[in-house]
Each structure stands twice: as C-alpha cells, then as structure tokens.
Motif scaffolding. Structure first.
Motif, PDB file in Angstrom:
ATOM      1  N   ARG A 105      37.839  -4.471  72.810  1.00 26.50           N
ATOM      2  CA  ARG A 105      38.993  -3.678  73.228  1.00 26.50           C
ATOM      3  C   ARG A 105      40.042  -4.521  73.944  1.00 26.50           C
ATOM      4  O   ARG A 105      41.244  -4.353  73.716  1.00 26.50           O
ATOM      5  CB  ARG A 105      38.530  -2.533  74.129  1.00 26.50           C
ATOM      6  CG  ARG A 105      39.638  -1.569  74.550  1.00 26.50           C
ATOM      7  CD  ARG A 105      39.071  -0.465  75.429  1.00 26.50           C
ATOM      8  NE  ARG A 105      40.103   0.503  75.801  1.00 26.50           N
ATOM      9  CZ  ARG A 105      40.324   1.657  75.191  1.00 26.50           C
ATOM     10  NH1 ARG A 105      39.609   1.985  74.138  1.00 26.50           N
ATOM     11  NH2 ARG A 105      41.273   2.478  75.617  1.00 26.50           N
ATOM     12  N   TYR A 106      39.588  -5.407  74.843  1.00 19.74           N
ATOM     13  CA  TYR A 106      40.531  -6.093  75.723  1.00 19.74           C
ATOM     14  C   TYR A 106      40.782  -7.560  75.370  1.00 19.74           C
ATOM     15  O   TYR A 106      41.688  -8.170  75.929  1.00 19.74           O
ATOM     16  CB  TYR A 106      40.040  -6.011  77.169  1.00 19.74           C
ATOM     17  CG  TYR A 106      39.923  -4.592  77.665  1.00 19.74           C
ATOM     18  CD1 TYR A 106      41.063  -3.808  77.832  1.00 19.74           C
ATOM     19  CD2 TYR A 106      38.677  -4.020  77.931  1.00 19.74           C
ATOM     20  CE1 TYR A 106      40.956  -2.492  78.272  1.00 19.74           C
ATOM     21  CE2 TYR A 106      38.570  -2.711  78.371  1.00 19.74           C
ATOM     22  CZ  TYR A 106      39.713  -1.947  78.532  1.00 19.74           C
ATOM     23  OH  TYR A 106      39.612  -0.642  78.958  1.00 19.74           O
ATOM     24  N   ALA A 107      39.986  -8.135  74.477  1.00 18.52           N
ATOM     25  CA  ALA A 107      40.163  -9.545  74.137  1.00 18.52           C
ATOM     26  C   ALA A 107      40.605  -9.710  72.690  1.00 18.52           C
ATOM     27  O   ALA A 107      40.300 -10.707  72.051  1.00 18.52           O
ATOM     28  CB  ALA A 107      38.863 -10.307  74.382  1.00 18.52           C
ATOM     29  N   GLY A 108      41.317  -8.713  72.208  1.00 20.46           N
ATOM     30  CA  GLY A 108      41.756  -8.740  70.823  1.00 20.46           C
ATOM     31  C   GLY A 108      43.021  -9.544  70.628  1.00 20.46           C
ATOM     32  O   GLY A 108      43.257 -10.570  71.277  1.00 20.46           O
ATOM     33  N   GLU A 109      43.871  -9.037  69.737  1.00 21.17           N
ATOM     34  CA  GLU A 109      45.107  -9.744  69.391  1.00 21.17           C
ATOM     35  C   GLU A 109      45.981  -9.970  70.617  1.00 21.17           C
ATOM     36  O   GLU A 109      46.587 -11.023  70.783  1.00 21.17           O
ATOM     37  CB  GLU A 109      45.866  -8.937  68.334  1.00 21.17           C
ATOM     38  CG  GLU A 109      47.136  -9.607  67.843  1.00 21.17           C
ATOM     39  CD  GLU A 109      47.806  -8.807  66.742  1.00 21.17           C
ATOM     40  OE1 GLU A 109      49.007  -9.000  66.536  1.00 21.17           O
ATOM     41  OE2 GLU A 109      47.123  -7.974  66.107  1.00 21.17           O
ATOM     42  N   ARG A 110      46.047  -8.974  71.484  1.00 23.99           N
ATOM     43  CA  ARG A 110      46.792  -9.129  72.729  1.00 23.99           C
ATOM     44  C   ARG A 110      45.833  -8.910  73.898  1.00 23.99           C
ATOM     45  O   ARG A 110      45.506  -7.789  74.247  1.00 23.99           O
ATOM     46  CB  ARG A 110      47.943  -8.117  72.800  1.00 23.99           C
ATOM     47  CG  ARG A 110      48.811  -8.336  74.038  1.00 23.99           C
ATOM     48  CD  ARG A 110      49.886  -7.296  74.172  1.00 23.99           C
ATOM     49  NE  ARG A 110      50.642  -7.500  75.388  1.00 23.99           N
ATOM     50  CZ  ARG A 110      51.520  -6.627  75.870  1.00 23.99           C
ATOM     51  NH1 ARG A 110      51.769  -5.513  75.220  1.00 23.99           N
ATOM     52  NH2 ARG A 110      52.159  -6.889  76.996  1.00 23.99           N
ATOM     53  N   ARG A 111      45.356  -9.989  74.459  1.00 21.54           N
ATOM     54  CA  ARG A 111      44.353  -9.898  75.522  1.00 21.54           C
ATOM     55  C   ARG A 111      44.947  -9.229  76.757  1.00 21.54           C
ATOM     56  O   ARG A 111      46.060  -9.564  77.178  1.00 21.54           O
ATOM     57  CB  ARG A 111      43.825 -11.279  75.882  1.00 21.54           C
ATOM     58  CG  ARG A 111      42.653 -11.234  76.862  1.00 21.54           C
ATOM     59  CD  ARG A 111      42.115 -12.618  77.145  1.00 21.54           C
ATOM     60  NE  ARG A 111      40.977 -12.561  78.059  1.00 21.54           N
ATOM     61  CZ  ARG A 111      39.721 -12.534  77.683  1.00 21.54           C
ATOM     62  NH1 ARG A 111      39.425 -12.568  76.399  1.00 21.54           N
ATOM     63  NH2 ARG A 111      38.749 -12.469  78.575  1.00 21.54           N
ATOM     64  N   MET A 112      44.188  -8.279  77.325  1.00 23.05           N
ATOM     65  CA  MET A 112      44.629  -7.591  78.536  1.00 23.05           C
ATOM     66  C   MET A 112      43.677  -7.924  79.676  1.00 23.05           C
ATOM     67  O   MET A 112      42.463  -7.743  79.542  1.00 23.05           O
ATOM     68  CB  MET A 112      44.652  -6.074  78.304  1.00 23.05           C
ATOM     69  CG  MET A 112      45.732  -5.601  77.366  1.00 23.05           C
ATOM     70  SD  MET A 112      45.824  -3.782  77.264  1.00 23.05           S
ATOM     71  CE  MET A 112      44.387  -3.416  76.261  1.00 23.05           C
ATOM     72  N   PRO A 113      44.181  -8.425  80.816  1.00 25.50           N
ATOM     73  CA  PRO A 113      43.309  -8.657  81.979  1.00 25.50           C
ATOM     74  C   PRO A 113      42.836  -7.329  82.554  1.00 25.50           C
ATOM     75  O   PRO A 113      43.603  -6.366  82.644  1.00 25.50           O
ATOM     76  CB  PRO A 113      44.211  -9.403  82.960  1.00 25.50           C
ATOM     77  CG  PRO A 113      45.604  -9.051  82.554  1.00 25.50           C
ATOM     78  CD  PRO A 113      45.580  -8.808  81.078  1.00 25.50           C
ATOM     79  N   VAL A 114      41.562  -7.265  82.947  1.00 32.04           N
ATOM     80  CA  VAL A 114      40.941  -5.998  83.346  1.00 32.04           C
ATOM     81  C   VAL A 114      40.042  -6.191  84.560  1.00 32.04           C
ATOM     82  O   VAL A 114      39.434  -7.244  84.743  1.00 32.04           O
ATOM     83  CB  VAL A 114      40.081  -5.403  82.199  1.00 32.04           C
ATOM     84  CG1 VAL A 114      39.711  -3.954  82.478  1.00 32.04           C
ATOM     85  CG2 VAL A 114      40.784  -5.510  80.871  1.00 32.04           C
ATOM     86  N   ILE A 115      39.966  -5.142  85.384  1.00 35.87           N
ATOM     87  CA  ILE A 115      38.972  -5.030  86.461  1.00 35.87           C
ATOM     88  C   ILE A 115      38.044  -3.871  86.096  1.00 35.87           C
ATOM     89  O   ILE A 115      38.506  -2.806  85.678  1.00 35.87           O
ATOM     90  CB  ILE A 115      39.636  -4.753  87.826  1.00 35.87           C
ATOM     91  CG1 ILE A 115      40.440  -5.973  88.286  1.00 35.87           C
ATOM     92  CG2 ILE A 115      38.588  -4.380  88.874  1.00 35.87           C
ATOM     93  CD1 ILE A 115      41.234  -5.718  89.562  1.00 35.87           C
ATOM     94  N   ARG A 116      36.766  -4.075  86.252  1.00 37.86           N
ATOM     95  CA  ARG A 116      35.774  -3.026  86.004  1.00 37.86           C
ATOM     96  C   ARG A 116      35.351  -2.417  87.332  1.00 37.86           C
ATOM     97  O   ARG A 116      34.855  -3.106  88.225  1.00 37.86           O
ATOM     98  CB  ARG A 116      34.557  -3.613  85.293  1.00 37.86           C
ATOM     99  CG  ARG A 116      33.339  -2.686  85.201  1.00 37.86           C
ATOM    100  CD  ARG A 116      33.523  -1.591  84.212  1.00 37.86           C
ATOM    101  NE  ARG A 116      32.342  -0.708  84.168  1.00 37.86           N
ATOM    102  CZ  ARG A 116      32.263   0.367  83.420  1.00 37.86           C
ATOM    103  NH1 ARG A 116      33.284   0.707  82.643  1.00 37.86           N
ATOM    104  NH2 ARG A 116      31.193   1.119  83.438  1.00 37.86           N
ATOM    105  N   VAL A 117      35.563  -1.103  87.507  1.00 34.52           N
ATOM    106  CA  VAL A 117      35.119  -0.398  88.724  1.00 34.52           C
ATOM    107  C   VAL A 117      33.688   0.054  88.479  1.00 34.52           C
ATOM    108  O   VAL A 117      33.432   1.016  87.769  1.00 34.52           O
ATOM    109  CB  VAL A 117      36.028   0.802  89.037  1.00 34.52           C
ATOM    110  CG1 VAL A 117      35.533   1.514  90.296  1.00 34.52           C
ATOM    111  CG2 VAL A 117      37.469   0.347  89.228  1.00 34.52           C
TER     112      VAL A 117
END
Length: 458
Positions: A244-256
């Motif tokens: 989901r987050y490391a695809g074509e457009r990587r999105m930085p994420v925090i996991r709660v």
C-alpha cells in the motif's frame, strides 16, 4: 393466598414468594406490617404482591434490603472495562456514592432522593461539570444492574424525556481559537529550548498526525518512519502495508500500535484507546524530521524525557506542556540555606526565557483537535478524517465507507502544502522566535525547507 395476623397493634400480611430456601428446602415467605392497615387493606396488599410474583415483577423485601455499601463492594467486579476506567469507577464509588447512599437499602432509593442528591453533587466545589456527569453515569449503571439483579423494580434515575425535565441549561463549551501554523511553530521552538530536538519533533508530530499523547509516549522505532512498515513484526501486515505505502509513490507512515499507561504504578503498553489501531501517512517535511531525530540515537522509543526516561513516567502536562505553552522565566541564580549554611545555587540545566504562546493556559489535547480542524478545512472526506483520528463512524455510512490510498495521498499533500505555505510566509526568519540558536543539523534542515518553499511559489 396471603394470610393476616395481628402483632400487637400492627396488622401483618404474609405471602409465599414462590421461592425455596436451597439449604432447608422450605418455602420462603415475605411479609409487611402497618399500624394503619385494616385487615382488608393488608389482604389486598398481599394479593398485589402475589400478582407481582405471578407476572415476574416481584422484588423480595429481603433482596431489596441489601445495603448500597455491600452492593458497591461487589458490583465493580462485574464490569469489563480498562484498568484506568476501573480505577476511576472505584474512586467515584468510594468518594461520592457510598458516603451518600452506603447505609441505604438498594431497594429504598427513591427518584426524589436521587434528584436532591444530583443537585447537591453538582453544587460541590470539588466536582466539575464533566466529572459530576461521570459520577451520575456510574450511579445510573449501578441502578440499572440492581434492576437486573432483581434488587429493585426500576431505576430511580430518570430516562428519556423525564431526564430532560426542569430548567434548560445550555452545556458550556470550551472556547477555542483556530489552530494557526505560527502558533504551532512557536510551541515547537519553545519545546526545542526546553526539551531539545525531541520536543520540536513531538509538537509537530502531534499537530500533523492528531495522535493522542499516550500514543506518542509509546511510539516505538519499529512502528515509526523510516523503519515502518519494513520493520513491522507482523509478517502479514508488513506485506500488506508495503504493497500500500511502498508502491509507485511511496508514502511515509507512522503505525499507531500502542499507548503507554500506568497500571498499579508500573508503565505498561496497552492497545490504543478504543483499540483504534491505524496507519497515519505523514507529510515529507515531518518524515525528514523523524529521520533526523532517529538518526541521533539508537533508542527503541522515538520520544524520551529530558533525562532519558519514559515519558509516561513524567507528569507531562505540568513539567513539559505548561512551560512550553505558558512560557517561563530564564533560569537564575538563587540563595538557599542548607544544613545551616547559606548557598548560592545555579540551575543544573540553565535555560533562557521562554515566551508565552497562544496556548497559554490551554490543554495539550487541543493540538489533536486542531489537526481535525485542518483536515476539515482542507475538505477531506469524513471517513478519511474520522479514521485518521481513531474514531469509528456508526451505521451504514461507516459500514460501506473505506479509506483509499488516493485519500491518504491527498491528506499527505495538503498537510505538506500547509507547512510550505507557512515556511514561505516567514522565509529565512523561520527560527527568529526561537529562544536559542538552532542546532546545526536542524538549522540545515530549516534552510532546505525555506528553499523548497521558495520553489513552490515560482
């Protein structure tokens, strides 16, 4: 059938309750006496009780005579709540409910007596509006369970329309002002002065993610950008999140994943409030700040206290938030007498004067409120906003809705744009309001942010 007997000047009626003593096997009888009754009145009273027994609405006088202090002793054990809620309920029982009702039988509490107590409770100087409502809610739960336990026929706490009778009083609402980026950044600069780089990043992380304070206290390295989702210990979730987050457009994420709370004096990890596990995309500027912070140490926790201990061990509101939000005078030299000798004392951690902010006297939690305000202002969908805040939408809307990657990308983009608009508006003077000069690595980062913001305006 009931039967009548005279006991001195009192007329007593007895009736069969339909129950059997489990120890002796004999029927259990109930009775009532009155000096004002005639035999016909006593007999009719007994007939009414037998009617209640046949229609399953009878409360034995023996059951109803259980004292509130005894019922309150065992009732909390029937509740399935978190440890903090359990502690709060036991405190309210001990301080307010048992002192007033302890010697009263459960079945003898009348609605009129409850209404009188409600007025007296709310008039106590030690009981605020919200805390008073909490006490009344616990008492209402207690009475509802007493009905289920057949200790009384109905609750003395009015429900529905009856609950709303009387003089209308508008509920007071906390006065808020909109959360401005200038005020948030001044808080971050104050936190940098008081706490160092972790303070600067903490304030901006809470403002741009809406995380609850206890969730930030418990934020671990493996659940924070840049480690997550690659470092997620759950293999299935790791694969799904990478897709989901490391695809074509990587999105930085925090996991709660956790929150820190104290149980019986010991800090422990618990699921987030309402078990609101969630993934929070963050804007690139915040991702860079977190990378800078995590590169400065190898600690398992993202945010530590000033002395390196767990934040949950600190009285964060008093020792951190108040000087950051309210400001404080510069550390000074002061005189004291110790062991009979006068001493000149210098602070172990001398600090310059910290200016007051727009959040002086306000709650830390308003940064979380302000984050939702920003999301609403930017026009994001309700399901995306509420999911990010850790809330559930009830009904069909919540059942059918789903947060898509496009929604998350838009949240990330609008938060980044908000930050860059602010940086562009202040320009190279971005850190001018800081009580201290910025550390070299943070100063370089600020210069890069100013340059990026200038490029945005071309």
């Amino acid at each position: 059938m009931p039967w009548i007997e005279w006991r001195g000047r009192s007329c007593r009626v007895r009736w069969d309750t339909g129950r059997v003593d489990p120890e002796t096997g004999k029927p259990i009888y109930d009775s009532k006496s009155s000096m004002d009754w005639t035999e016909d009145e006593a007999y009719n009273y007994g007939l009414d009780r037998e009617s209640d027994i046949r229609n399953d609405r009878y409360i034995s006088r023996r059951d109803g005579s259980v004292l509130m202090r005894d019922y309150c002793r065992t009732w909390p054990e029937t509740l399935e709540v978190g440890h903090l809620r359990d502690k709060a309920i036991r405190s309210m029982l001990r301080l307010y409910i048992v002192p007033r009702w302890g010697e009263t039988a459960v079945g003898d509490i009348k609605p009129s007596a409850y209404r009188t107590w409600k007025k007296q409770l709310k008039a106590l100087p030690s009981v605020g509006e919200k805390y008073g409502e909490e006490i009344l809610t616990v008492f209402s739960m207690l009475m509802d369970d007493a009905v289920d336990d057949e200790l009384r026929q109905s609750s003395p706490v009015p429900k529905g329309k009856k609950r709303r009778r009387g003089k209308y009083r508008k509920k007071p609402r906390e006065k808020k002002r909109e959360m401005r980026m200038e005020d948030v950044h001044q808080l971050a600069l104050n936190a940098l002065t008081f706490w160092g780089l972790p303070g600067y990043v903490f304030v901006l992380t809470m403002s741009f993610t809406g995380m609850r304070p206890a969730e930030l206290y418990a934020l671990r390295r493996e659940f924070c950008h840049p480690a997550w989702p690659d470092a997620d210990p759950d293999a299935e979730r790791r694969v799904e999140s990478l897709g989901r987050y490391a695809g074509e457009r990587r999105m930085p994420v925090i996991r709660v994943q956790w929150q820190h709370q104290r149980e019986e004096g010991e800090p422990k990890l618990f699921p987030p409030k309402y078990e609101s596990y969630r993934d929070l995309v963050i804007p690139p500027f915040l991702a860079e700040l977190l990378e800078l912070l995590l590169a400065s140490s190898q600690d398992e926790w993202v945010f530590r206290s000033v002395n390196g201990s767990l934040l949950v061990n600190a009285n964060f509101t008093y020792h951190y938030w108040r000087p950051i939000a309210d400001g404080r005078l510069a550390s000074g030299v002061f005189e004291r007498v110790r062991l009979g000798q006068r001493q000149t004392v210098v602070s172990r951690r001398p600090l310059p004067e910290i200016p007051a902010t727009a959040y002086a006297g306000k709650r830390l939690y308003l940064l979380r409120h302000g984050h939702k305000e920003w999301l609403d202002e930017d026009g994001h969908s309700r399901i995306a906003v509420e999911t990010r805040m850790g809330h559930e939408i009830a009904g069909v809307e919540g059942l059918y809705a789903n947060v898509t990657t496009a929604m998350e990308q838009r949240i990330m983009d609008t938060l980044q744009q908000r930050w860059l608009r602010f940086v562009r508006s202040v320009g190279p003077d971005m850190a001018a309001a800081s009580p201290i000069s910025l550390p070299s690595d943070l100063r370089d980062w600020v210069k890069a942010q100013v340059k990026a913001a200038e490029g945005l305006g071309r």
